[in-house]
Design an enzyme around this catalytic site. Sequence first.
Site, mmCIF file in Angstrom:
data_model
loop_
_atom_site.group_PDB
_atom_site.id
_atom_site.type_symbol
_atom_site.label_atom_id
_atom_site.label_comp_id
_atom_site.label_asym_id
_atom_site.label_seq_id
_atom_site.Cartn_x
_atom_site.Cartn_y
_atom_site.Cartn_z
ATOM 1 N N GLY A 28 0.991 -1.193 0.083
ATOM 2 C CA GLY A 28 0.096 0.081 0.030
ATOM 3 C C GLY A 28 0.928 1.108 -0.098
ATOM 4 O O GLY A 28 1.894 1.229 0.483
ATOM 5 N N SER A 31 9.505 2.985 -0.544
ATOM 6 C CA SER A 31 9.396 1.530 -1.117
ATOM 7 C C SER A 31 9.717 0.538 0.271
ATOM 8 O O SER A 31 10.979 0.699 0.794
ATOM 9 C CB SER A 31 10.131 1.072 -2.207
ATOM 10 O OG SER A 31 9.960 -0.373 -2.420
ATOM 11 N N GLY A 32 8.860 -0.450 0.444
ATOM 12 C CA GLY A 32 9.214 -1.594 1.354
ATOM 13 C C GLY A 32 9.732 -1.347 2.565
ATOM 14 O O GLY A 32 10.535 -1.906 3.440
ATOM 15 N N SER A 46 8.276 4.724 -3.632
ATOM 16 C CA SER A 46 7.342 3.361 -3.899
ATOM 17 C C SER A 46 7.379 2.917 -5.120
ATOM 18 O O SER A 46 7.563 3.611 -6.155
ATOM 19 C CB SER A 46 5.987 3.807 -3.343
ATOM 20 O OG SER A 46 4.964 2.925 -3.895
ATOM 21 N N SER A 47 7.271 1.456 -5.271
ATOM 22 C CA SER A 47 7.379 1.036 -6.582
ATOM 23 C C SER A 47 6.132 1.462 -7.514
ATOM 24 O O SER A 47 6.260 1.333 -8.709
ATOM 25 C CB SER A 47 7.361 -0.571 -6.553
ATOM 26 O OG SER A 47 6.318 -1.000 -5.938
ATOM 27 N N ASP A 48 5.065 2.061 -6.922
ATOM 28 C CA ASP A 48 3.893 2.598 -7.681
ATOM 29 C C ASP A 48 4.194 3.858 -8.105
ATOM 30 O O ASP A 48 3.317 4.543 -8.476
ATOM 31 C CB ASP A 48 2.633 2.264 -7.045
ATOM 32 C CG ASP A 48 2.565 0.683 -6.716
ATOM 33 O OD1 ASP A 48 2.246 0.173 -7.772
ATOM 34 O OD2 ASP A 48 2.366 0.390 -5.866
ATOM 35 N N HIS A 80 -3.063 3.560 -3.198
ATOM 36 C CA HIS A 80 -3.024 2.010 -3.630
ATOM 37 C C HIS A 80 -2.943 1.328 -2.522
ATOM 38 O O HIS A 80 -2.285 1.457 -1.609
ATOM 39 C CB HIS A 80 -2.130 2.029 -4.748
ATOM 40 C CG HIS A 80 -1.909 0.509 -4.868
ATOM 41 N ND1 HIS A 80 -2.862 -0.124 -5.569
ATOM 42 C CD2 HIS A 80 -0.908 -0.181 -5.101
ATOM 43 C CE1 HIS A 80 -2.454 -1.384 -5.867
ATOM 44 N NE2 HIS A 80 -1.270 -1.654 -5.710
ATOM 45 N N HIS A 99 -3.875 -3.165 -1.425
ATOM 46 C CA HIS A 99 -4.349 -4.526 -1.879
ATOM 47 C C HIS A 99 -5.499 -5.088 -0.926
ATOM 48 O O HIS A 99 -5.510 -6.139 -0.584
ATOM 49 C CB HIS A 99 -3.122 -5.662 -1.811
ATOM 50 C CG HIS A 99 -2.111 -5.184 -2.908
ATOM 51 N ND1 HIS A 99 -0.947 -5.620 -2.870
ATOM 52 C CD2 HIS A 99 -2.129 -4.537 -4.213
ATOM 53 C CE1 HIS A 99 -0.240 -5.336 -3.924
ATOM 54 N NE2 HIS A 99 -0.780 -4.594 -4.676
ATOM 55 N N ASP A 111 -23.832 7.626 -2.341
ATOM 56 C CA ASP A 111 -23.197 8.882 -1.754
ATOM 57 C C ASP A 111 -21.847 9.198 -2.132
ATOM 58 O O ASP A 111 -21.395 10.203 -2.682
ATOM 59 C CB ASP A 111 -23.195 8.714 -0.184
ATOM 60 C CG ASP A 111 -24.509 8.683 0.452
ATOM 61 O OD1 ASP A 111 -25.599 9.079 -0.244
ATOM 62 O OD2 ASP A 111 -24.796 8.591 1.499
ATOM 63 N N TYR A 164 -23.143 17.210 2.681
ATOM 64 C CA TYR A 164 -22.736 16.678 3.862
ATOM 65 C C TYR A 164 -21.438 17.159 4.617
ATOM 66 O O TYR A 164 -20.734 17.593 3.968
ATOM 67 C CB TYR A 164 -22.446 15.059 3.383
ATOM 68 C CG TYR A 164 -22.125 14.070 4.544
ATOM 69 C CD1 TYR A 164 -23.077 13.711 5.562
ATOM 70 C CD2 TYR A 164 -20.710 13.911 4.694
ATOM 71 C CE1 TYR A 164 -22.321 12.919 6.515
ATOM 72 C CE2 TYR A 164 -20.310 12.890 5.471
ATOM 73 C CZ TYR A 164 -20.990 12.421 6.741
ATOM 74 O OH TYR A 164 -20.625 11.639 7.671
#
Lengths: 237, 237, 237, 237
Positions: free
Chosen positions: A39, A56-57, A89-91, A110, A112, A135, A229
């Site tokens: 994540g 990362s990691g 991060s690898s993303d 992101h 999982h 909503d 809201y």
Amino acid sequence: MKRSVFTAEIEAAIQQVRADVAALHSELTRYGLIVWTGGNVSGRVPGADLFVIKPSGVSYDDLAPDNMILCDLDGTVIAGTAGSDRSPSSDTAAHAYVYRHMPEVGGVVHTHSTFAVAWAARNEEIPCVITAMADEFGGPIPVGPFAIIGDDSIGRGIVETLSGHRSRAVLMANHGPFTIGKDAKDAVKAAVMVEDVARTVHYAREAGPLVPIPQQAIDSLFDRYQNVYGQSGDARR
Amino acid sequence: MKRSVFTAEIEAAIQQVRADVAALHSELTRYGLIVWTGGNVSGRVPGADLFVIKPSGVSYDDLAPDNMILCDLDGTVIAGTAGSDRSPSSDTAAHAYVYRHMPEVGGVVHTHSTFAVAWAARNEEIPCVITAMADEFGGPIPVGPFAIIGDDSIGRGIVETLSGHRSRAVLMANHGPFTIGKDAKDAVKAAVMVEDVARTVHYAREAGPLVPIPQQAIDSLFDRYQNVYGQSGDARR
Amino acid sequence: MKRSVFTAEIEAAIQQVRADVAALHSELTRYGLIVWTGGNVSGRVPGADLFVIKPSGVSYDDLAPDNMILCDLDGTVIAGTAGSDRSPSSDTAAHAYVYRHMPEVGGVVHTHSTFAVAWAARNEEIPCVITAMADEFGGPIPVGPFAIIGDDSIGRGIVETLSGHRSRAVLMANHGPFTIGKDAKDAVKAAVMVEDVARTVHYAREAGPLVPIPQQAIDSLFDRYQNVYGQSGDARR
Amino acid sequence: MKRSVFTAEIEAAIQQVRADVAALHSELTRYGLIVWTGGNVSGRVPGADLFVIKPSGVSYDDLAPDNMILCDLDGTVIAGTAGSDRSPSSDTAAHAYVYRHMPEVGGVVHTHSTFAVAWAARNEEIPCVITAMADEFGGPIPVGPFAIIGDDSIGRGIVETLSGHRSRAVLMANHGPFTIGKDAKDAVKAAVMVEDVARTVHYAREAGPLVPIPQQAIDSLFDRYQNVYGQSGDARR
């Protein structure tokens, strides 16, 4: 530490986003959306072509503002800034692609998370059968293409799927959810809510036929929630 | 802070309900009934046409007696009281409707708890097949009508479904559970128990046919639990 | 506080069991076996016809050795002892029946844990398809009769089902699990393990046919675990 | 305490592995992989024919470096070392067999985590349909033979199944997952991830047909993750 190359105003904004992004990762663990180091959360720096992302990691117990990583909108780490000795991060490429192509987006997340990934493993969108989903997302949660990690293909899939869509969440095929928001907190909320609706609709459908919500009611719920809201000036919080 | 317009006795009752309502929200997080800022608890002020309710869209980490909001039975915020600078829960109209039409009700709770919402998404009542459910609810958990948020239609649906019914919980169609009780704590207990039975009966039925409990046994269990269980003077706690 | 009517040795044993029983309730919350005030643990006082049990309807946050309740083997509260101003658990008659009829039993636990109750709602025993279940229970978890709360019928059902059975757990029909053990801790362990196997075997069977374990292997696993596992003198811990 | 029979370097390595193995057990509870005293972690001592493992049947609240147990590669406790007055985990023979036959393995973990055991109860491998699984395990999670606890048959089953396999996890039939890694932390990560994918793929398949990932994409994901992910020098963390 060298002198900052940024104006005092940008430097202050960077510090704020570093603090927000580091703290928001605890919401991912609070709601059980991630395991181990999975994540990632990122946040755009207001007023600059920069964003802050998780390394990362690295263990969630060790996240702090100063080991968050500052990148430009190509995903390149800004050398000489706090945390820049680590890999982002690898993303990161996917986050950067979104920031480059969706200027209204201020945060990307992101995970999982279990049930969102379960729908993604079937390449199946989540139908809108509960009012909380109307909503928050204004309709179904769409599926994005299967894409390999590490180049622009994930970013492209996110942008193509979510551009012009009410949903702030996409289920990337066989991979998992990516969410966007006006800032990092808003994207984290979307990550929390997409898992919540993925889980609820999973159980609902396992036990018998779902009752649809009329489109007009979905439209009305979405409109009200986005505009009314929450405390004034703080819609969708 | 202005001088209170209430008698000392009412003022003390308000302070007590503020403290109870603020604290009871932690039971919703303890049992995983809500995510983010979802869900709300309210409590009637004994001896006055007033109730106390959660502000809209505020984090559960930030709830305290003084940011709870005091309303009259039309759902209008009492100006000049603590918290009155914020908006009350977007479900305030529904709570107010219940307090106006069910004088025996002292507490109302709403959540989007997973399994209760799953039954609601199928518009399906939960059958009474376990003794804990007979104890607590005296039979099945009924489904209420589909209703739009923000006007009286949710409140009306709750009142019409629960008036004269043993159950203190209703599953509003495609929306989720609302529960009532003699006070806020009792309504919170009903919210905890409705999710517990929704989850248990879901899993029970997924794996094969349920064995019904004879109606006479349901009646006997309900009667005993309402009158005998718990410490004296504290039935149904 | 009056002078104790018990010998110093019995008084010390009572204090130990009070402390154990109060503390063991936290294992029920740790493993999510109970909600609100549900569930109860009791422990026999070694060397006396007495047992200690949880009060009825009291919050798990408020349990302490001195509000545990001391009863004789008919389930009558011993007047003048700590906690005797409160009502004991509504399942006290069932616990007492077990202690009267099964002298080898030193602890009894009852919960409404989700998956064990789900099997009970179908009146279906849990088949022994995993080695941890063979270790702990030596075969399937049996179902007991449907019985009304409050008289001896639950106790009778437990005793009739478990006498001469390897299993320390019974699923009372439409109600839930009761477990026994050589002491309160051993019965709590059985309550934790019965939910664990109920959940695992539920999920296993949902997804396809189970592979049985040969009876000879079940016998061998049960024998080893009861006699070898754990630190010496502390089997089955 | 006698003088150590080990060199100072080996003694320091033993202390480090004792601390790591004791601490890593908390990851098993953090992710809900174990109940009561189930599960065990071991770690090889670098530079010596020794490994450190959890004692048998001791509470997770009581684990500390000095009650971890030091064994040689036959699984024999090293007399006179800290913790050697206790029995090691009942799975010690299996761990020892793995260390003897797989010199590249530095850590072994065993749990009875719910969803991994559910697949094991059907003797069914977990198909690789999500990218996180391709990353971590490079393909399906294989099933090992049914084996009785207490001799070499479990160890043999692990080694035969995992030798030359990309997966660091095996589901021993009707029993549960064993994982290996380059050190104890790496094996614990595999135990966390195998439960995560077992759960996700379970839910995915319950609700409809899975979409497979092309083998070429699996190969590419596995290769990238093993070589690129994480901070440099710390792949697969």
